[in-house]
Design a protein around this motif. Structure first.
Motif, PDB file in Angstrom:
ATOM      1  N   GLY A   1      39.947  35.248  34.928  1.00  0.00           N
ATOM      2  CA  GLY A   1      40.014  33.950  34.269  1.00  0.00           C
ATOM      3  C   GLY A   1      38.888  33.006  34.651  1.00  0.00           C
ATOM      4  O   GLY A   1      38.727  31.953  34.034  1.00  0.00           O
ATOM      5  N   GLN A   2      38.103  33.357  35.642  1.00  0.00           N
ATOM      6  CA  GLN A   2      37.014  32.500  36.109  1.00  0.00           C
ATOM      7  C   GLN A   2      35.853  32.528  35.126  1.00  0.00           C
ATOM      8  O   GLN A   2      35.512  33.566  34.573  1.00  0.00           O
ATOM      9  CB  GLN A   2      36.559  32.981  37.480  1.00  0.00           C
ATOM     10  CG  GLN A   2      35.484  32.141  38.114  1.00  0.00           C
ATOM     11  CD  GLN A   2      35.130  32.630  39.516  1.00  0.00           C
ATOM     12  OE1 GLN A   2      35.581  33.672  39.955  1.00  0.00           O
ATOM     13  NE2 GLN A   2      34.313  31.853  40.206  1.00  0.00           N
ATOM     14  N   ARG A   3      35.241  31.382  34.918  1.00  0.00           N
ATOM     15  CA  ARG A   3      34.062  31.282  34.071  1.00  0.00           C
ATOM     16  C   ARG A   3      32.834  31.673  34.887  1.00  0.00           C
ATOM     17  O   ARG A   3      32.670  31.237  36.028  1.00  0.00           O
ATOM     18  CB  ARG A   3      33.892  29.857  33.534  1.00  0.00           C
ATOM     19  CG  ARG A   3      34.987  29.392  32.613  1.00  0.00           C
ATOM     20  CD  ARG A   3      34.924  30.042  31.254  1.00  0.00           C
ATOM     21  NE  ARG A   3      33.682  29.661  30.590  1.00  0.00           N
ATOM     22  CZ  ARG A   3      33.178  30.274  29.532  1.00  0.00           C
ATOM     23  NH1 ARG A   3      33.793  31.304  28.996  1.00  0.00           N
ATOM     24  NH2 ARG A   3      32.053  29.874  28.993  1.00  0.00           N
ATOM     25  N   VAL A   4      31.984  32.509  34.281  1.00  0.00           N
ATOM     26  CA  VAL A   4      30.784  32.995  34.955  1.00  0.00           C
ATOM     27  C   VAL A   4      29.620  33.008  33.978  1.00  0.00           C
ATOM     28  O   VAL A   4      29.804  32.847  32.771  1.00  0.00           O
ATOM     29  CB  VAL A   4      30.995  34.419  35.532  1.00  0.00           C
ATOM     30  CG1 VAL A   4      32.017  34.415  36.653  1.00  0.00           C
ATOM     31  CG2 VAL A   4      31.382  35.403  34.445  1.00  0.00           C
ATOM     32  N   LYS A   5      28.424  33.220  34.525  1.00  0.00           N
ATOM     33  CA  LYS A   5      27.237  33.398  33.684  1.00  0.00           C
ATOM     34  C   LYS A   5      26.399  34.514  34.285  1.00  0.00           C
ATOM     35  O   LYS A   5      26.484  34.796  35.495  1.00  0.00           O
ATOM     36  CB  LYS A   5      26.434  32.109  33.558  1.00  0.00           C
ATOM     37  CG  LYS A   5      25.841  31.619  34.859  1.00  0.00           C
ATOM     38  CD  LYS A   5      25.088  30.311  34.643  1.00  0.00           C
ATOM     39  CE  LYS A   5      24.575  29.806  35.986  1.00  0.00           C
ATOM     40  NZ  LYS A   5      23.854  28.556  35.843  1.00  0.00           N
ATOM     41  N   LEU A   6      25.595  35.150  33.460  1.00  0.00           N
ATOM     42  CA  LEU A   6      24.715  36.211  33.938  1.00  0.00           C
ATOM     43  C   LEU A   6      23.671  35.627  34.881  1.00  0.00           C
ATOM     44  O   LEU A   6      23.063  34.605  34.578  1.00  0.00           O
ATOM     45  CB  LEU A   6      24.013  36.905  32.774  1.00  0.00           C
ATOM     46  CG  LEU A   6      24.822  37.930  32.006  1.00  0.00           C
ATOM     47  CD1 LEU A   6      24.023  38.473  30.823  1.00  0.00           C
ATOM     48  CD2 LEU A   6      25.250  39.070  32.906  1.00  0.00           C
ATOM     49  N   ALA A   7      23.465  36.308  35.986  1.00  0.00           N
ATOM     50  CA  ALA A   7      22.514  35.837  36.990  1.00  0.00           C
ATOM     51  C   ALA A   7      21.081  36.218  36.630  1.00  0.00           C
ATOM     52  O   ALA A   7      20.134  35.602  37.099  1.00  0.00           O
ATOM     53  CB  ALA A   7      22.876  36.409  38.361  1.00  0.00           C
ATOM     54  N   ALA A   8      20.907  37.245  35.798  1.00  0.00           N
ATOM     55  CA  ALA A   8      19.570  37.712  35.412  1.00  0.00           C
ATOM     56  C   ALA A   8      19.666  38.375  34.041  1.00  0.00           C
ATOM     57  O   ALA A   8      20.751  38.704  33.576  1.00  0.00           O
ATOM     58  CB  ALA A   8      19.057  38.716  36.441  1.00  0.00           C
ATOM     59  N   ASP A   9      18.524  38.559  33.407  1.00  0.00           N
ATOM     60  CA  ASP A   9      18.503  39.290  32.142  1.00  0.00           C
ATOM     61  C   ASP A   9      18.987  40.721  32.396  1.00  0.00           C
ATOM     62  O   ASP A   9      18.655  41.325  33.412  1.00  0.00           O
ATOM     63  CB  ASP A   9      17.084  39.360  31.567  1.00  0.00           C
ATOM     64  CG  ASP A   9      16.579  38.011  31.080  1.00  0.00           C
ATOM     65  OD1 ASP A   9      17.392  37.076  30.935  1.00  0.00           O
ATOM     66  OD2 ASP A   9      15.364  37.899  30.839  1.00  0.00           O
TER      67      ASP A   9
ATOM     68  N   VAL B   1      35.748  36.187  33.265  1.00  0.00           N
ATOM     69  CA  VAL B   1      36.107  37.415  33.976  1.00  0.00           C
ATOM     70  C   VAL B   1      37.485  37.856  33.495  1.00  0.00           C
ATOM     71  O   VAL B   1      38.447  37.096  33.570  1.00  0.00           O
ATOM     72  CB  VAL B   1      36.122  37.199  35.507  1.00  0.00           C
ATOM     73  CG1 VAL B   1      36.615  38.443  36.226  1.00  0.00           C
ATOM     74  CG2 VAL B   1      34.748  36.797  36.002  1.00  0.00           C
ATOM     75  N   GLU B   2      37.560  39.086  32.978  1.00  0.00           N
ATOM     76  CA  GLU B   2      38.841  39.630  32.537  1.00  0.00           C
ATOM     77  C   GLU B   2      39.495  40.498  33.598  1.00  0.00           C
ATOM     78  O   GLU B   2      40.708  40.613  33.652  1.00  0.00           O
ATOM     79  CB  GLU B   2      38.660  40.464  31.267  1.00  0.00           C
ATOM     80  CG  GLU B   2      38.339  39.654  30.047  1.00  0.00           C
ATOM     81  CD  GLU B   2      38.351  40.484  28.780  1.00  0.00           C
ATOM     82  OE1 GLU B   2      38.201  41.721  28.849  1.00  0.00           O
ATOM     83  OE2 GLU B   2      38.532  39.880  27.710  1.00  0.00           O
ATOM     84  N   ARG B   3      38.668  41.131  34.425  1.00  0.00           N
ATOM     85  CA  ARG B   3      39.220  42.035  35.443  1.00  0.00           C
ATOM     86  C   ARG B   3      38.266  42.121  36.624  1.00  0.00           C
ATOM     87  O   ARG B   3      37.056  42.123  36.454  1.00  0.00           O
ATOM     88  CB  ARG B   3      39.437  43.422  34.838  1.00  0.00           C
ATOM     89  CG  ARG B   3      40.048  44.419  35.804  1.00  0.00           C
ATOM     90  CD  ARG B   3      40.360  45.762  35.162  1.00  0.00           C
ATOM     91  NE  ARG B   3      39.194  46.338  34.527  1.00  0.00           N
ATOM     92  CZ  ARG B   3      39.171  46.806  33.281  1.00  0.00           C
ATOM     93  NH1 ARG B   3      40.237  46.769  32.531  1.00  0.00           N
ATOM     94  NH2 ARG B   3      38.074  47.324  32.787  1.00  0.00           N
ATOM     95  N   VAL B   4      38.832  42.199  37.818  1.00  0.00           N
ATOM     96  CA  VAL B   4      38.070  42.411  39.048  1.00  0.00           C
ATOM     97  C   VAL B   4      38.629  43.679  39.685  1.00  0.00           C
ATOM     98  O   VAL B   4      39.847  43.815  39.838  1.00  0.00           O
ATOM     99  CB  VAL B   4      38.218  41.220  40.028  1.00  0.00           C
ATOM    100  CG1 VAL B   4      37.456  41.487  41.319  1.00  0.00           C
ATOM    101  CG2 VAL B   4      37.734  39.935  39.378  1.00  0.00           C
ATOM    102  N   HIS B   5      37.748  44.614  40.026  1.00  0.00           N
ATOM    103  CA  HIS B   5      38.192  45.888  40.580  1.00  0.00           C
ATOM    104  C   HIS B   5      37.484  46.149  41.900  1.00  0.00           C
ATOM    105  O   HIS B   5      36.264  46.160  41.967  1.00  0.00           O
ATOM    106  CB  HIS B   5      37.894  47.021  39.596  1.00  0.00           C
ATOM    107  CG  HIS B   5      38.289  48.366  40.093  1.00  0.00           C
ATOM    108  ND1 HIS B   5      39.596  48.753  40.222  1.00  0.00           N
ATOM    109  CD2 HIS B   5      37.545  49.404  40.519  1.00  0.00           C
ATOM    110  CE1 HIS B   5      39.635  49.989  40.693  1.00  0.00           C
ATOM    111  NE2 HIS B   5      38.403  50.407  40.891  1.00  0.00           N
ATOM    112  N   GLU B   6      38.277  46.336  42.962  1.00  0.00           N
ATOM    113  CA  GLU B   6      37.724  46.686  44.267  1.00  0.00           C
ATOM    114  C   GLU B   6      37.805  48.189  44.438  1.00  0.00           C
ATOM    115  O   GLU B   6      38.867  48.778  44.291  1.00  0.00           O
ATOM    116  CB  GLU B   6      38.521  46.030  45.398  1.00  0.00           C
ATOM    117  CG  GLU B   6      38.351  44.553  45.500  1.00  0.00           C
ATOM    118  CD  GLU B   6      39.089  43.972  46.695  1.00  0.00           C
ATOM    119  OE1 GLU B   6      39.634  44.747  47.502  1.00  0.00           O
ATOM    120  OE2 GLU B   6      39.120  42.746  46.805  1.00  0.00           O
ATOM    121  N   GLN B   7      36.682  48.795  44.717  1.00  0.00           N
ATOM    122  CA  GLN B   7      36.655  50.227  44.986  1.00  0.00           C
ATOM    123  C   GLN B   7      36.686  50.388  46.495  1.00  0.00           C
ATOM    124  O   GLN B   7      35.757  49.998  47.194  1.00  0.00           O
ATOM    125  CB  GLN B   7      35.415  50.864  44.374  1.00  0.00           C
ATOM    126  CG  GLN B   7      35.419  50.746  42.867  1.00  0.00           C
ATOM    127  CD  GLN B   7      34.131  51.211  42.244  1.00  0.00           C
ATOM    128  OE1 GLN B   7      33.101  51.285  42.894  1.00  0.00           O
ATOM    129  NE2 GLN B   7      34.182  51.517  40.965  1.00  0.00           N
TER     130      GLN B   7
END
Length: 141
Positions: A6-14, A58-64
């Motif tokens: 649910g967090q708003r984010v933006k791309l850090a690089a192209d 962000v729709e999903r966060v996955h920890e491997q």
């Protein structure tokens, strides 16, 4: 950085995205493509670029999780045994157990220093979805 659903984010690089293109709802198997003369032509759709600063959610966060070696599991088992019953053990037995734990400590330390790999699925405002991307690809808005 800790990302949450649910967090708003933006791309850090192209980003430059390449690879095979298949419909999201049903990925064809290799057997399906064998009889299709146009299968090779459909696989390459070109290259997609996403500009830095593109915003999304962000729709999903996955920890491997880190893989534990046999040595790490043995360290945990022996350390637990030592912590729970070491004070009740005969001196020689406790000393032997402490030596075994000490010998496994470098493997345990190396395991602890390895970081989790965190990937995210982001739905951008322009409709694109980026899935399985490393968390460093985006930054909080």
């Amino acid at each position: 950085m800790t990302l949450e659903e649910g967090q708003r984010v933006k791309l850090a690089a192209d980003l430059r995205l390449t690879g095979s293109v298949v419909p999201a709802e049903d990925s064809p198997t290799p057997a399906d493509a064998e009889g299709d003369a146009d299968a090779d032509a459909d696989a390459d759709a070109g290259i997609l670029y996403l500009a830095s600063g593109t915003e999304g959610t962000v729709e999903r966060v996955h920890e491997q999780h880190r893989q534990q070696s046999e040595e790490v599991r043995e360290y945990e088992r022996l350390r637990s045994l030592l912590d729970a019953f070491g004070h009740q053990m005969p001196t020689e037995s406790r000393k032997q157990l402490e030596e075994k734990v000490g010998a496994l400590e470098p493997a345990w330390t190396a395991y602890q220093e390895r970081t989790f790999r965190i990937t995210v699925r982001v739905r951008f405002d322009n409709g694109f979805i980026l899935d399985g991307a490393h968390e460093d690809v985006v930054t909080p808005v």
